[in-house]
Motif scaffolding. Structure first.
Motif, PDB file in Angstrom:
ATOM      1  N   ASN A 148       1.105  -1.088  -0.020  1.00  0.00           N
ATOM      2  CA  ASN A 148       0.135   0.102   0.158  1.00  0.00           C
ATOM      3  C   ASN A 148       0.785   1.468   0.060  1.00  0.00           C
ATOM      4  O   ASN A 148       1.851   1.299  -1.054  1.00  0.00           O
ATOM      5  N   ASN A 149       0.751   2.107   0.920  1.00  0.00           N
ATOM      6  CA  ASN A 149       1.596   3.404   0.832  1.00  0.00           C
ATOM      7  C   ASN A 149       2.624   3.400   2.087  1.00  0.00           C
ATOM      8  O   ASN A 149       2.996   4.088   2.707  1.00  0.00           O
ATOM      9  N   ALA A 150       2.864   1.955   2.485  1.00  0.00           N
ATOM     10  CA  ALA A 150       3.863   1.797   3.506  1.00  0.00           C
ATOM     11  C   ALA A 150       5.437   1.175   3.277  1.00  0.00           C
ATOM     12  O   ALA A 150       5.206   0.381   2.614  1.00  0.00           O
ATOM     13  N   PRO A 151       6.493   1.875   3.308  1.00  0.00           N
ATOM     14  CA  PRO A 151       7.805   1.519   2.797  1.00  0.00           C
ATOM     15  C   PRO A 151       8.102   0.243   3.861  1.00  0.00           C
ATOM     16  O   PRO A 151       8.187   0.321   5.051  1.00  0.00           O
ATOM     17  N   ILE A 152       8.090  -0.971   3.283  1.00  0.00           N
ATOM     18  CA  ILE A 152       8.434  -2.174   4.175  1.00  0.00           C
ATOM     19  C   ILE A 152       9.728  -2.757   4.090  1.00  0.00           C
ATOM     20  O   ILE A 152      10.468  -3.157   4.852  1.00  0.00           O
ATOM     21  N   ILE A 153      10.503  -2.781   2.673  1.00  0.00           N
ATOM     22  CA  ILE A 153      11.780  -3.244   2.363  1.00  0.00           C
ATOM     23  C   ILE A 153      12.274  -2.390   1.593  1.00  0.00           C
ATOM     24  O   ILE A 153      12.053  -1.544   0.529  1.00  0.00           O
ATOM     25  N   TRP A 154      13.833  -2.020   2.145  1.00  0.00           N
ATOM     26  CA  TRP A 154      14.746  -0.992   1.449  1.00  0.00           C
ATOM     27  C   TRP A 154      16.123  -1.693   1.376  1.00  0.00           C
ATOM     28  O   TRP A 154      16.412  -2.573   2.056  1.00  0.00           O
ATOM     29  N   TYR A 155      16.621  -1.648   0.170  1.00  0.00           N
ATOM     30  CA  TYR A 155      18.041  -2.380  -0.411  1.00  0.00           C
ATOM     31  C   TYR A 155      18.968  -1.348  -0.982  1.00  0.00           C
ATOM     32  O   TYR A 155      18.444  -0.696  -2.095  1.00  0.00           O
ATOM     33  N   SER A 156      20.082  -1.402  -0.503  1.00  0.00           N
ATOM     34  CA  SER A 156      21.226  -0.500  -1.228  1.00  0.00           C
ATOM     35  C   SER A 156      22.528  -1.409  -1.135  1.00  0.00           C
ATOM     36  O   SER A 156      23.017  -1.578   0.025  1.00  0.00           O
ATOM     37  N   LYS A 157      23.013  -2.172  -2.337  1.00  0.00           N
ATOM     38  CA  LYS A 157      24.116  -3.022  -2.110  1.00  0.00           C
ATOM     39  C   LYS A 157      25.019  -3.013  -3.393  1.00  0.00           C
ATOM     40  O   LYS A 157      24.207  -3.026  -4.566  1.00  0.00           O
ATOM     41  N   ARG A 158      26.107  -3.142  -3.538  1.00  0.00           N
ATOM     42  CA  ARG A 158      26.991  -3.120  -4.415  1.00  0.00           C
ATOM     43  C   ARG A 158      26.636  -4.724  -4.980  1.00  0.00           C
ATOM     44  O   ARG A 158      26.778  -5.625  -4.622  1.00  0.00           O
ATOM     45  N   GLN A 159      26.610  -4.625  -6.630  1.00  0.00           N
ATOM     46  CA  GLN A 159      26.466  -5.837  -7.111  1.00  0.00           C
ATOM     47  C   GLN A 159      27.811  -6.776  -7.163  1.00  0.00           C
ATOM     48  O   GLN A 159      28.825  -6.299  -7.104  1.00  0.00           O
ATOM     49  N   ASN A 160      27.486  -8.094  -7.370  1.00  0.00           N
ATOM     50  CA  ASN A 160      28.698  -9.259  -7.136  1.00  0.00           C
ATOM     51  C   ASN A 160      29.351  -8.998  -8.535  1.00  0.00           C
ATOM     52  O   ASN A 160      30.599  -9.840  -8.512  1.00  0.00           O
ATOM     53  N   THR A 161      28.961  -8.757  -9.618  1.00  0.00           N
ATOM     54  CA  THR A 161      29.583  -8.851 -10.775  1.00  0.00           C
ATOM     55  C   THR A 161      29.707  -7.641 -11.572  1.00  0.00           C
ATOM     56  O   THR A 161      29.016  -6.533 -11.245  1.00  0.00           O
ATOM     57  N   VAL A 162      30.757  -7.497 -12.643  1.00  0.00           N
ATOM     58  CA  VAL A 162      30.969  -6.035 -13.147  1.00  0.00           C
ATOM     59  C   VAL A 162      30.202  -6.359 -14.537  1.00  0.00           C
ATOM     60  O   VAL A 162      30.193  -7.279 -15.366  1.00  0.00           O
ATOM     61  N   GLU A 163      29.165  -5.243 -14.811  1.00  0.00           N
ATOM     62  CA  GLU A 163      28.367  -5.542 -16.145  1.00  0.00           C
ATOM     63  C   GLU A 163      28.918  -4.438 -16.995  1.00  0.00           C
ATOM     64  O   GLU A 163      29.318  -3.375 -16.524  1.00  0.00           O
ATOM     65  N   SER A 164      28.960  -4.857 -18.275  1.00  0.00           N
ATOM     66  CA  SER A 164      29.567  -4.180 -19.146  1.00  0.00           C
ATOM     67  C   SER A 164      28.464  -3.041 -19.855  1.00  0.00           C
ATOM     68  O   SER A 164      29.098  -2.172 -20.621  1.00  0.00           O
ATOM     69  N   SER A 165      27.262  -3.171 -19.480  1.00  0.00           N
ATOM     70  CA  SER A 165      26.472  -2.148 -19.701  1.00  0.00           C
ATOM     71  C   SER A 165      25.258  -1.844 -18.975  1.00  0.00           C
ATOM     72  O   SER A 165      25.018  -2.593 -17.715  1.00  0.00           O
ATOM     73  N   SER A 166      24.707  -0.760 -18.977  1.00  0.00           N
ATOM     74  CA  SER A 166      23.820  -0.271 -17.919  1.00  0.00           C
ATOM     75  C   SER A 166      22.312  -1.392 -18.005  1.00  0.00           C
ATOM     76  O   SER A 166      21.657  -1.538 -16.880  1.00  0.00           O
ATOM     77  N   PHE A 167      22.205  -1.801 -19.373  1.00  0.00           N
ATOM     78  CA  PHE A 167      21.088  -2.915 -19.387  1.00  0.00           C
ATOM     79  C   PHE A 167      21.300  -3.955 -18.622  1.00  0.00           C
ATOM     80  O   PHE A 167      20.664  -4.741 -17.766  1.00  0.00           O
ATOM     81  N   GLY A 168      22.612  -4.361 -18.525  1.00  0.00           N
ATOM     82  CA  GLY A 168      22.985  -5.879 -17.503  1.00  0.00           C
ATOM     83  C   GLY A 168      22.935  -5.570 -16.166  1.00  0.00           C
ATOM     84  O   GLY A 168      22.183  -6.185 -15.200  1.00  0.00           O
TER      85      GLY A 168
END
Length: 610
Positions: free
Chosen positions: A478-498
């Motif tokens: 609904n209008n309640a923030p329940i989960i938040w997440y901010s973390k570095r990814q485990n792999t290097v991606e060659s594009s913003s798409f990835g």
């Protein structure tokens, strides 16, 4: 360090720089203690033996039985078969309750016993379950009561066979041999013993354990008007939270079993300030903030700086953001911290991470970036931590960081772009077996329904040192923030798409887990979860059945997301970047105005406490 050596990790980069020095420091400490003991040969002019054989030899040489008598006296205490001896001691503390109450507790040296792992595991309620509970209270018009169970562990039987010799704290019984029959604080098994005891008490009251979170307990409740819902009891060791239209019934029943303290409407829970608030349009709901926690933490930091003779917090940063947008922790080349300041850095990061858990999500990205340097922090990293505390200190009044668990269902944003409706009919051709399977054992859904909305983003190659991307996710119920997440990814991606597809896959997994929890808590859920992403290529690949994946290494993320879309678990839409709330959790370089707008839209700081 010992673990690293045992597993041949000492030459890995993360361990190589500190493991050997730590082990050398350990050996020096041990050798000093040992050498002091072994060097001392006499005390009060009497020879001190180092072994039993030497003690008996001294008796023979001197024609006495002093050492033999001492050994017999010690061994006369005896050991029961299968029992282990353990030491107990008192620990003392002062409670910050206004009266500075002195507190003493008998604690067992549980680290000296050998306890099976099956007897030691005990969990606590998850933070997202707590947030869901507050949302349900407003959604179904329920009251929230909290209580603290006094000396909780001592209500449970001891699961270990142990004995001890009574110390001076036992008064006239000092020196007696005692079997420990209650789950003393300090024993490895006490947490699990208490959890099992309290669980049985809740079962006796008619509650059933939630399969998605074993520390959430459910029981059907009926309001006087006939409205059916689930009463909830949430357990965090000895802190309980009860959600019901009449909490006093269960609270009174528990009072007959345990000593309950601080019983009443919730004001604080797990360090957070909890209060009912009213929105500008008149809606009443529960909110959570960590104002008192942050104020105490800031005060402690100020005292640290004062004791160091350093400048106060007010010299750190301009307070417009947690740390300057030009600062990048990954390329900081300032001097490495000494051992004392490394411990301080780690301690303060722990304080900030708990503040994030309690709702200060406006500092989450900065704390996440600094947390990547816990092993080898530098002076600049510690200064950045001080800047975050200064940011909290300066902005506490105008931005207390209040999260509102508003039950209103939010309309779909106007500027989103959905996939054409005809595409939905073709998913069966690509994923014929995809379906949203209801979990087995799911209770009957009761109460008012909810819906899920998710914002997801990735900062492609944002780390200047490794070029890894950073994922940010914000999930609303609904209008309640329940989960938040901010973390570095485990792999290097060659594009913003990835990188965006990796973030979308993580969000899909989190939504599936949340959906399972909501259903196992008996909460009706409406439709697929709305997912908002600001990368059009990713949205196209996720929503158009006939779209092709040209980058094979993203295939797992690609199919995971598309199958969830085909099953009706999620519904991915494009949203303009400036409206994507998850941007706050991926970038520390966004403009001040954009950042402030996002922070203001997430927090409900304008709501008035009741």
């Amino acid at each position: 360090a010992e673990y690293a050596m045992a597993n041949n990790l000492e030459r890995e980069p993360a361990f190589h720089w500190w493991v050997r020095d730590t082990l050398k420091k350990r050996d020096r400490i041990i050798s000093k203690i040992k050498s002091k003991y072994w060097r001392r040969t006499h005390k009060f002019g009497i020879r001190i033996p180092k072994t039993v054989e030497e003690a008996l030899q001294i008796d023979r040489d001197t024609g006495t039985t002093f050492w033999r008598d001492a050994i017999l006296k010690e061994m006369s205490k005896g050991k029961s078969p299968g029992y282990q001896e353990i030491k107990c001691h008192m620990i003392f503390d002062i409670k910050m309750d206004g009266s500075f109450t002195r507190k003493a507790r008998l604690v067992a040296g549980g680290h000296t016993t050998e306890t099976p792992a099956s007897l030691t595991y005990s969990s606590v309620v998850t933070r997202d379950s707590v947030r869901i509970a507050f949302l349900l209270a407003a959604l179904n018009g329920l009251d929230v009561f909290a209580a603290d169970i006094g000396n909780a562990y001592l209500n449970a039987p001891c699961h270990e066979k142990i004995w001890t010799v009574a110390g001076s704290e036992f008064g006239s019984e000092q020196g007696s041999v005692m079997l420990i029959v209650r789950a003393l604080y300090g024993l490895k098994s006490s947490g699990a013993a208490w959890a099992a005891t309290f669980a049985q008490s809740l079962r006796d009251l008619g509650y059933k354990q939630c399969q998605a979170d074993p520390n959430v307990w459910l029981k059907v409740g009926v309001k006087p008007c006939g409205f059916k819902y689930y009463q909830l009891i949430l357990v965090y060791v000895d802190d309980i939270l009860h959600i019901s239209h009449d909490p006093s019934i269960v609270i009174d029943a528990l009072k007959n079993l345990y000593e309950l303290k601080d019983v009443g409407p919730t004001k604080k829970y797990l360090g957070a300030n909890v209060e009912e608030v009213q929105s500008e349009d008149g809606r009443v709901f529960w909110s959570m903030s960590c104002i008192d926690y942050c104020k105490s933490a800031i005060q402690n930091v100020e005292q640290m700086l004062k004791s160091d003779g350093a400048s106060p917090l007010k010299v750190y940063g301009d307070c417009k953001r947690p740390y300057p947008s030009t600062y990048r922790p990954e390329i900081d080349v300032s001097e490495e911290l000494d051992d004392e300041n490394i411990e301080r850095f780690q301690e303060l990061i722990g304080v900030l991470r708990w503040a994030v858990e309690l709702g200060r999500i406006d500092i989450m990205t900065e704390v996440s970036c600094l947390s990547q340097h816990l092993c080898s922090p530098r002076v600049g990293h510690l200064d950045a931590v001080y800047s975050i505390f200064r940011y909290l200190q300066k902005n506490m009044s105008k931005n207390p960081g209040r999260l509102g668990f508003d039950p209103i269902r939010v309309p779909v944003p106007e500027n989103i772009v959905d996939a054409p409706a005809e595409h939905l009919r073709h998913w069966e051709e690509f994923y014929p077996d995809a379906e949203d399977v209801l979990p087995p054992g799911m209770p009957e859904p009761l109460g008012n329904p909810v819906e899920i909305a998710t914002y997801v983003d990735a900062n492609h190659a944002g780390n200047l040192a490794t070029r890894r991307s950073h994922t940010g996710i914000l999930i609303y119920v609904n209008n309640a923030p329940i989960i938040w997440y901010s973390k570095r990814q485990n792999t290097v991606e060659s594009s913003s798409f990835g990188s965006e597809f990796v973030a979308l896959r993580i969000a899909t997994d989190m939504i599936s887990a949340l959906l399972y929890k909501l259903r196992m808590m008996g909460i009706p859920v409406i439709g697929p979860a709305r997912v908002y992403c600001d990368n059009k290529s990713v949205v196209t690949n996720a929503t158009v059945p006939a779209s092709l994946l040209n980058k094979r290494h993203n295939a797992i993320c690609y199919h995971r997301v598309r199958e969830a879309q085909a099953a009706g678990i999620i519904y991915v839409s494009w949203i303009p970047g400036q409206e994507n709330l998850a941007d706050l959790f991926t970038k520390t370089t966004m403009s001040g105005n954009v950042r402030n707008d996002i922070v203001e839209s997430i927090f409900c700081n304008k709501a008035s406490p009741l």
